[in-house]
Write a protein that holds these residues in place. Structure first.
Motif, PDB file in Angstrom:
ATOM      1  N   GLY A  62      -5.713  -4.503   2.380  1.00  9.45           N
ATOM      2  CA  GLY A  62      -5.441  -3.410   1.868  1.00  9.45           C
ATOM      3  C   GLY A  62      -4.703  -2.256   3.252  1.00  9.45           C
ATOM      4  N   GLY A  63      -3.485  -2.566   2.677  1.00  6.80           N
ATOM      5  CA  GLY A  63      -2.637  -1.861   3.541  1.00  6.80           C
ATOM      6  C   GLY A  63      -2.712  -1.526   4.814  1.00  6.80           C
ATOM      7  N   THR A  64      -1.539  -0.666   6.007  1.00 10.29           N
ATOM      8  CA  THR A  64      -1.900  -0.469   6.798  1.00 10.29           C
ATOM      9  C   THR A  64      -1.683   0.825   7.777  1.00 10.29           C
ATOM     10  N   GLY A  65      -1.782   1.174   7.137  1.00 13.31           N
ATOM     11  CA  GLY A  65      -1.986   3.125   7.211  1.00 13.31           C
ATOM     12  C   GLY A  65      -2.882   3.555   8.295  1.00 13.31           C
ATOM     13  N   GLN A  66      -2.999   4.108   9.248  1.00 15.84           N
ATOM     14  CA  GLN A  66      -4.616   4.866   9.514  1.00 15.84           C
ATOM     15  C   GLN A  66      -4.073   6.234   8.886  1.00 15.84           C
ATOM     16  N   THR A  67      -5.078   7.355   9.148  1.00 14.39           N
ATOM     17  CA  THR A  67      -5.325   8.576   8.422  1.00 14.39           C
ATOM     18  C   THR A  67      -4.687   9.463  10.324  1.00 14.39           C
ATOM     19  N   THR A  68      -4.241  10.121  10.112  1.00 18.06           N
ATOM     20  CA  THR A  68      -3.434  11.026  10.770  1.00 18.06           C
ATOM     21  C   THR A  68      -3.298  12.135  10.652  1.00 18.06           C
ATOM     22  N   GLY A  69      -2.577  12.752   9.350  1.00 19.52           N
ATOM     23  CA  GLY A  69      -3.008  14.096   9.180  1.00 19.52           C
ATOM     24  C   GLY A  69      -1.876  14.278   9.193  1.00 19.52           C
ATOM     25  N   ASP A  70      -0.359  13.492   9.697  1.00 25.63           N
ATOM     26  CA  ASP A  70       1.108  13.837   9.940  1.00 25.63           C
ATOM     27  C   ASP A  70       1.694  13.759   8.538  1.00 25.63           C
ATOM     28  N   LEU A 155       2.747  -8.174 -13.449  1.00 29.11           N
ATOM     29  CA  LEU A 155       3.633  -8.433 -12.558  1.00 29.11           C
ATOM     30  C   LEU A 155       4.149 -10.385 -12.826  1.00 29.11           C
ATOM     31  N   PRO A 156       5.311 -10.175 -13.206  1.00 32.43           N
ATOM     32  CA  PRO A 156       6.143 -11.521 -13.930  1.00 32.43           C
ATOM     33  C   PRO A 156       6.152 -12.177 -12.415  1.00 32.43           C
ATOM     34  N   GLU A 157       6.131 -11.588 -10.721  1.00 29.16           N
ATOM     35  CA  GLU A 157       7.234 -12.665 -10.668  1.00 29.16           C
ATOM     36  C   GLU A 157       5.971 -12.978  -9.254  1.00 29.16           C
ATOM     37  N   PRO A 158       5.280 -14.016  -8.729  1.00 29.13           N
ATOM     38  CA  PRO A 158       4.911 -13.878  -7.193  1.00 29.13           C
ATOM     39  C   PRO A 158       5.510 -13.273  -6.406  1.00 29.13           C
ATOM     40  N   GLY A 159       4.709 -13.183  -4.719  1.00 30.77           N
ATOM     41  CA  GLY A 159       4.943 -12.617  -3.253  1.00 30.77           C
ATOM     42  C   GLY A 159       4.391 -11.595  -3.314  1.00 30.77           C
ATOM     43  N   GLY A 160       4.284 -11.071  -2.542  1.00 31.56           N
ATOM     44  CA  GLY A 160       4.208  -9.705  -1.929  1.00 31.56           C
ATOM     45  C   GLY A 160       4.411  -8.336  -2.770  1.00 31.56           C
ATOM     46  N   TYR A 161       3.553  -7.027  -2.965  1.00 37.62           N
ATOM     47  CA  TYR A 161       3.574  -5.981  -3.848  1.00 37.62           C
ATOM     48  C   TYR A 161       3.062  -4.853  -3.187  1.00 37.62           C
ATOM     49  N   ARG A 162       3.244  -3.310  -2.935  1.00 38.05           N
ATOM     50  CA  ARG A 162       2.804  -2.613  -2.665  1.00 38.05           C
ATOM     51  C   ARG A 162       2.319  -1.683  -3.815  1.00 38.05           C
ATOM     52  N   LEU A 178      -0.890   7.444  -1.254  1.00 39.62           N
ATOM     53  CA  LEU A 178      -0.799   6.146  -0.079  1.00 39.62           C
ATOM     54  C   LEU A 178      -0.821   5.760  -0.865  1.00 39.62           C
ATOM     55  N   GLY A 179      -1.012   3.900   0.085  1.00 47.17           N
ATOM     56  CA  GLY A 179      -0.456   2.796   0.034  1.00 47.17           C
ATOM     57  C   GLY A 179      -1.214   1.702   0.061  1.00 47.17           C
ATOM     58  N   ALA A 180      -1.171   0.609  -0.677  1.00 44.86           N
ATOM     59  CA  ALA A 180      -2.244  -0.734  -0.620  1.00 44.86           C
ATOM     60  C   ALA A 180      -1.775  -1.816  -0.852  1.00 44.86           C
ATOM     61  N   ASP A 181      -1.270  -3.362  -0.287  1.00 42.37           N
ATOM     62  CA  ASP A 181      -1.045  -3.853  -0.532  1.00 42.37           C
ATOM     63  C   ASP A 181      -1.607  -4.946  -1.907  1.00 42.37           C
ATOM     64  N   LEU A 182      -0.833  -5.397  -2.474  1.00 38.41           N
ATOM     65  CA  LEU A 182      -1.481  -6.247  -3.304  1.00 38.41           C
ATOM     66  C   LEU A 182      -0.394  -8.159  -3.317  1.00 38.41           C
ATOM     67  N   ALA A 183      -1.068  -8.889  -3.465  1.00 38.18           N
ATOM     68  CA  ALA A 183      -0.878 -10.371  -3.311  1.00 38.18           C
ATOM     69  C   ALA A 183      -0.948 -10.697  -5.203  1.00 38.18           C
ATOM     70  N   ALA A 320      13.430  -6.234   4.265  1.00 40.50           N
ATOM     71  CA  ALA A 320      12.619  -6.318   5.013  1.00 40.50           C
ATOM     72  C   ALA A 320      12.030  -6.495   6.466  1.00 40.50           C
ATOM     73  N   PRO A 321      11.393  -6.087   7.173  1.00 44.20           N
ATOM     74  CA  PRO A 321      11.658  -5.786   8.284  1.00 44.20           C
ATOM     75  C   PRO A 321      11.270  -6.589   9.515  1.00 44.20           C
ATOM     76  N   ALA A 322      11.785  -7.266  10.358  1.00 46.19           N
ATOM     77  CA  ALA A 322      11.598  -8.587  11.065  1.00 46.19           C
ATOM     78  C   ALA A 322      10.575  -8.516  11.225  1.00 46.19           C
ATOM     79  N   ASP A 323       9.141  -8.067  11.449  1.00 47.67           N
ATOM     80  CA  ASP A 323       7.669  -8.426  11.839  1.00 47.67           C
ATOM     81  C   ASP A 323       7.248  -8.323  10.724  1.00 47.67           C
ATOM     82  N   GLU A 324       8.313  -7.977   9.264  1.00 43.67           N
ATOM     83  CA  GLU A 324       6.455  -8.390   8.197  1.00 43.67           C
ATOM     84  C   GLU A 324       6.760  -9.943   7.483  1.00 43.67           C
ATOM     85  N   GLU A 325       6.098 -10.015   7.364  1.00 41.82           N
ATOM     86  CA  GLU A 325       6.438 -11.494   6.341  1.00 41.82           C
ATOM     87  C   GLU A 325       5.226 -11.404   5.179  1.00 41.82           C
ATOM     88  N   ALA A 326       5.818 -10.091   4.508  1.00 39.64           N
ATOM     89  CA  ALA A 326       5.130  -9.551   2.684  1.00 39.64           C
ATOM     90  C   ALA A 326       6.577  -9.635   2.390  1.00 39.64           C
TER      91      ALA A 326
END
Length: 330
Positions: A62-70, A155-162, A178-183, A320-326
């Motif tokens: 479901g994505g990682t963001g939160q409402t900020t209005g920033d 989508l041709p390849e397995p993995g994480g998508y946005r 707005l963004g959300a994750d798709l497997a 990919a960032p070090a703490d992201e596993e997608a």
């Protein structure tokens, strides 16, 4: 030993076992109490999942963001913003198989939004990109009366998508992304970010990029289309301009808004092989540019890797960032 003593002894032993297990767990995989990164930046490259199920568990469908209005936050990093939420109805699909993607934009009361303004000739632009930025899809779903958007994609390849929804509610003056994750199910193997190059080839067309993406300030980017060494002077209008550009930051896939220099009207052609844009990178790092252009009634996409600012000496290109596993096509 009486019954109470036995119970006390058993409880102490059980507590000791839990304490030991916790210590071993921390030694193997540290307990992460930090929130997920607010940006999809090109910062370190950590362990990647072996399949899409792991990717979904790591990033959340479901994505990682939160409402900020920033409004200074790059687009696509949040699932909710300014009272609107991207409700991605499809959170997992099979690799290399036509699948239906469904989504709904909801307001602050959870109600589906059914009235949108047209931006670049469409009410909603749907971008799907793999985490390693080697797959890219620019889609235009259809909206049902109940506010549900749907389209089919392969989508041709397995993995994480946005998945990015780029839209403007009719009641608002400004648009949102707005963004959300798709497997995408299947065994996943990470793919390195393509190298930085000034030219890209697609279907016999050569596209050359001039200009540089700059961190923290606007810059000019120009793309020249040729075929067999000759300028292509019959570019056709596409989405209100002679080209459409999407820029994504490697790592967190922050979505950059870019603007074409000139709008196309009617069926007129530009007479020029060049399409120019103004863009601004929110930070230094690696980015992937996807240029859609139309010739002969067919839309093609040229992809480029560029670097905004300077990477420290010896630091490799990452995706990919070090703490992201997608995790990854165009």
């Amino acid at each position: 030993m009486n019954a109470l003593q036995k119970i006390g002894t058993f409880g102490a032993a059980l507590a000791a076992c839990f304490a030991a297990a916790y210590g071993v767990g921390n030694a193997v995989t540290p307990v992460d109490t930090d929130p997920e990164p607010a940006a999809h930046a090109d910062a370190g490259h950590g362990d990647t999942p072996e399949n899409a199920e792991d990717a979904e568990d790591a990033g959340g469908a479901g994505g990682t963001g939160q409402t900020t209005g920033d409004n200074t936050t790059p687009g696509g990093l949040q699932i909710s913003q300014d009272g609107y939420t991207l409700d991605l109805g499809t959170q997992r699909v099979a690799a290399d198989r036509a699948s239906e993607l469904r989504l709904t934009i909801r307001d602050g009361n959870g109600r589906p939004v059914t009235e949108f303004a047209r931006e670049h000739e469409k009410e909603l632009h749907l971008i799907v990109a793999s985490r390693d930025l080697t797959t890219f899809r620019h889609l235009h779903p259809e909206r049902a009366a109940d506010g549900t958007w749907s389209t089919r994609a392969t989508l041709p390849e397995p993995g994480g998508y946005r998945v990015f929804a780029d839209f403007r509610p009719a009641a608002e003056k400004e648009g949102l992304t707005l963004g959300a994750d798709l497997a995408v199910s299947g065994p996943y193997e990470p793919t390195a970010l393509p190298p930085v190059q000034a030219t890209a080839s697609v279907d016999g067309y050569e596209v050359e990029l001039s200009g540089a993406l700059k961190a923290g300030e606007e810059s000019e980017l120009a793309f020249t289309v040729t075929r067999d060494g000759r300028p292509v002077t019959d570019l056709e209008p596409y989405l209100g301009a002679y080209g459409h550009l999407v820029a994504l930051r490697s790592g967190d896939l922050a979505y950059l808004h870019v603007h074409p220099h000139e709008e196309a009207t009617g069926t007129a052609v530009s007479g020029s092989p060049e399409v120019a844009f103004t863009a601004a990178a929110p930070s230094a790092g690696d980015y992937r540019l996807f240029l859609d252009f139309k010739v002969g009634g067919e839309v093609r996409t040229a992809a480029f890797t560029v670097t905004a600012g300077e990477r420290p000496a010896g630091e490799p290109t990452r995706n990919a960032p070090a703490d992201e596993e997608a995790p990854h096509d165009h």
